[in-house]
Design an enzyme around this catalytic site. Structure first.
Site, PDB file in Angstrom:
ATOM      1  CG  HIS A  44      -2.325   0.561   0.793  1.00 29.51           C
ATOM      2  ND1 HIS A  44      -3.486   0.322   1.493  1.00 29.51           N
ATOM      3  CD2 HIS A  44      -2.685   1.368  -0.251  1.00 29.51           C
ATOM      4  CE1 HIS A  44      -4.494   0.967   0.911  1.00 29.51           C
ATOM      5  NE2 HIS A  44      -4.035   1.602  -0.138  1.00 29.51           N
ATOM      6  CG  ASP A  82      -6.575  -0.370   4.287  1.00 31.82           C
ATOM      7  OD1 ASP A  82      -6.393  -1.238   5.155  1.00 31.82           O
ATOM      8  OD2 ASP A  82      -5.650   0.157   3.640  1.00 31.82           O
ATOM      9  CG  HIS A 125      -4.789  -1.762   8.670  1.00 28.64           C
ATOM     10  ND1 HIS A 125      -4.797  -2.749   7.703  1.00 28.64           N
ATOM     11  CD2 HIS A 125      -4.514  -2.375   9.843  1.00 28.64           C
ATOM     12  CE1 HIS A 125      -4.528  -3.916   8.278  1.00 28.64           C
ATOM     13  NE2 HIS A 125      -4.365  -3.728   9.571  1.00 28.64           N
ATOM     14  CG  ASP A 147      -3.118   2.229   5.333  1.00 27.06           C
ATOM     15  OD1 ASP A 147      -2.802   1.521   6.294  1.00 27.06           O
ATOM     16  OD2 ASP A 147      -3.475   1.756   4.238  1.00 27.06           O
ATOM     17  CG  HIS A 157       2.223  -1.325   4.691  1.00 30.20           C
ATOM     18  ND1 HIS A 157       1.706  -2.583   4.510  1.00 30.20           N
ATOM     19  CD2 HIS A 157       2.509  -1.223   6.014  1.00 30.20           C
ATOM     20  CE1 HIS A 157       1.639  -3.217   5.669  1.00 30.20           C
ATOM     21  NE2 HIS A 157       2.131  -2.427   6.591  1.00 30.20           N
ATOM     22  CG  ASP A 214      -5.023  -3.112   2.072  1.00 29.41           C
ATOM     23  OD1 ASP A 214      -4.938  -4.358   2.089  1.00 29.41           O
ATOM     24  OD2 ASP A 214      -4.242  -2.367   2.681  1.00 29.41           O
ATOM     25  CG  ASP A 272      -5.959  -4.951   4.973  1.00 24.53           C
ATOM     26  OD1 ASP A 272      -6.813  -4.092   4.711  1.00 24.53           O
ATOM     27  OD2 ASP A 272      -4.836  -4.660   5.433  1.00 24.53           O
ATOM     28  CD  GLU A 306      -0.204  -4.058   1.889  1.00 20.01           C
ATOM     29  OE1 GLU A 306       0.289  -5.181   2.166  1.00 20.01           O
ATOM     30  OE2 GLU A 306       0.358  -2.977   2.151  1.00 20.01           O
TER      31      GLU A 306
HETATM   32 MN   LIG Z   1      -3.738  -0.427   3.543  1.00 21.72          MN
END
Ligand SMILES: [Mn+2]
Length: 308
Positions: free
Chosen positions: A98, A125, A127, A129, A142, A227, A229, A272
């Protein structure tokens, strides 16, 4: 939807975290049939091949940051690639981790500014970030792209952000792993944040529709950063940062089809993917399916595909 020129930009960037493998991502997307899937939808597809980072000082390993100089080299290269590709079509950045979004989003922001249009960013995502080199505990860059493109301080050595993305133009959907420092920083911002609890309570369509309406009302350009995830690890295992409780296949496709219906997306990151962790290519194939949905495919028009 209208025919587009999709420009595949391979970014085998692996410097944004310590676990390696994302460098295989661009070729996994090619192997999973991304270009043909887009051509089958009537789009033109150009593949720029895989980029390499701009020349940079060697990384010494002496700072808490992991591979900052290589990441800076990639950021220079990706800003230019994004600016150039956006002049000709819709770039799809094939990650790579990322950290590639440090460059892809900054370049998209420069392009939007030259068009006299605002840039909006949809961040799908687990997260947020939003770290900076000063606030990160892991040292993994990332986790910093939204901090960088919004113009947070602490990115010495990186290309200067010429056109910071306004906080209120960013929407994060899928959150379920945010550390305490990052949560405190985010709460000071106007970034729109939608965690999995909200998605459970309201459905994923409601916050996304509200965001897309704002983009349309502002005649904005829209960069989408997907992403792996964001998705639940049960359906998308090929990522180093799995967090249980992610989006389902249905939610993923709904998001992508709504993006398609809006006609607003002007650039896309697929990030990712770590093919080393995949299960017979299923994550790469799912990411290709989601990209196809964002560009016009309808799930219910096609037969079910088996993974095995
Ligand atoms: Mn990310």
């Amino acid at each position: 939807m209208t025919q587009k020129t999709c420009i595949l930009v391979g970014a085998p960037m692996d410097s944004g975290k310590r676990r390696t493998g994302c460098l295989m991502g661009p070729d996994a997307y090619r192997t999973a049939g991304l270009a043909q899937a887009l051509r089958d939808l009537g789009h033109r597809v150009e593949d720029m091949g895989n980029l390499t980072p701009a020349s940079h000082a060697p990384d010494t390993g002496l700072t808490k940051l992991h591979a900052p100089n290589e990441t800076i080299g990639w950021t220079h290269r990706l800003i230019r690639a994004a600016e150039q590709a956006l002049q000709r079509g819709l770039p799809i950045f094939l990650g790579g981790d990322h950290a590639l979004s440090l460059g892809s989003v900054a370049g998209a922001a420069n392009h939007a500014a030259r068009q006299g249009r605002p840039l909006f960013v949809l961040w799908l995502d687990a997260h947020s970030d939003y770290h900076t080199p000063d606030t990160t505990d892991s040292g993994n860059l990332h986790g910093t792209p939204l901090g960088y493109v919004t113009g947070r301080p602490g990115f010495g050595g990186f290309p200067k952000i010429e056109n910071p993305v306004p906080q209120e133009n960013i929407c994060i959907i899928g959150l379920r792993s945010v550390d305490a420092a990052e949560r405190a920083a985010l709460q000071q911002t106007e970034i729109h944040r939608h965690d999995m609890r909200e998605i459970d309570e309201t459905g994923i369509g409601a916050p996304l529709a509200a965001f897309l309406d704002r983009v349309a009302a502002a005649d904005g350009m829209l960069h989408v950063s997907l992403d792996v995830d964001f998705l639940d690890p049960m359906i998308a295992p090929a990522v180093g940062t799995t967090v249980p409780g992610g989006a389902t296949i249905r939610e993923g496709h709904l998001v992508m089809e709504m993006i398609c219906d809006s006609g607003l997306m002007t650039s896309l990151d697929l990030v990712e993917l770590n093919p080393f962790l995949d299960d017979r290519g299923r994550t790469a194939l799912l990411m290709v399916d989601l990209a196809a949905s964002a560009l016009g495919r309808r799930v219910f028009d096609r037969p079910t595909r088996a993974f095995t």
